[in-house]
Design an enzyme around this catalytic site. Structure first.
Site: not given
Ligand code: ADP
Length: 272
Positions: A52, A129, A163, A207, A218
């Protein structure tokens, strides 16, 4: 910008309340129509590791709107050692979702900062989300298009584990080399690694939530809480499904084609 104030009000409300597929051409036409009036307001959905961030960030440069990733906002807050950072670290490092209230607050502040710089439009990545977040967003502004990036599940874990980020320049890379043979009715897939330049090599970091255990958690949470968001937008005729055929060189032109966007050599963009 009115949206910011409305988002802020919704953020407060979120603390107290629980929070027809259209043809590709139709969706692209809708997106084109919207851009004539104002900058695009798009959302990118997809499992952890699908890419994404990579595609949303490239598109945002091409279309000329900010790429806003709530995961980045959460990590910035975490690194700031502010009052929320300890609480956020525990949630994120267990692969759980942050509360709607905190996410709405971080997003509102980000939009507000953008507003003062004259930004308009956005590509949201990682938000909404949950269906609750999608409802809040729907209550405050119109989303033109939702791109749902899809990749076979066996590849997602490998991509997350590969990553890497450069701690100095912030560049994102992936050291995983994916080469899956065709089988079980699924086509084969080749995704070359996205390697950093030599000067970033010694500064790469991973990360804290990209461990096998946390990525699996996740993915589970995505299937449980975020998958219904796809249906939310499918029912509204806004979901563009896009199966990634391989790595960036193969997928990027096909994504632009699906969106009816031309990437001219001079990096000018036109939504046809
Ligand atoms: P991913 O690689 O899982 O898509 P992100 O970088 O988008 O990871 O998000 C990392 C973390 O930040 C998520 O696992 C969650 O804990 C938090 N997070 C990000 N966006 C949201 C959201 N819209 N609602 C709740 N938690 C979020």
């Amino acid at each position: 910008m009115a949206i910011v104030h409305r988002l802020l009000r919704s953020a407060a409300a979120a603390a107290f309340s629980p929070a027809a597929a259209a043809a590709r051409r139709g969706l692209s036409a809708l997106a084109a129509e919207q851009t004539l009036e104002r900058n695009v307001q798009w959302v990118f959905l997809g499992c952890p590791g699908v890419g994404k961030g990579t595609y949303a960030s490239r598109l945002s440069q091409l279309v000329g709107v900010p790429h806003i990733a709530t995961g980045d906002l959460v990590r910035e807050e975490l690194a700031s050692s502010g009052p929320l950072s300890q609480q956020l670290a525990e949630i994120v490092n267990q692969g759980k979702l942050v509360s709607d209230e905190i996410i709405m607050d971080l997003l509102s502040k980000r939009l507000e900062r953008g507003e003062t710089k004259g930004e308009s439009g956005f590509i949201l990545d990682g938000f909404p989300r949950t269906v609750g977040q999608a409802e809040i967003l729907e209550g405050v502004t119109e989303i033109d298009l939702v791109v749902n990036l899809k990749l076979r599940e066996d590849v997602l874990l490998e991509k997350c584990l590969g990553r890497r980020t450069c701690s100095q320049c912030g560049g994102n890379f992936n050291i995983a080399s994916i080469n899956v043979d065709e089988g079980n009715g699924k086509p084969g897939m080749y995704m070359p690694p996205l390697l950093p330049p030599a000067n970033c090599m010694s500064k790469l970091i991973t990360r804290a939530d990209d461990t096998e255990e946390v990525v699996k958690k996740r993915l589970h949470i995505y299937n449980e809480l975020s998958r219904p968001v796809e249906e939310f937008y499918r029912k509204r005729g806004k979901l563009l499904e896009f199966d990634l055929p391989g790595g960036i060189p193969e997928s990027w032109p096909k994504l632009l084609q699906a969106l009816n966007i031309e990437d001219h050599e001079d990096k000018q963009c036109a939504v046809a």
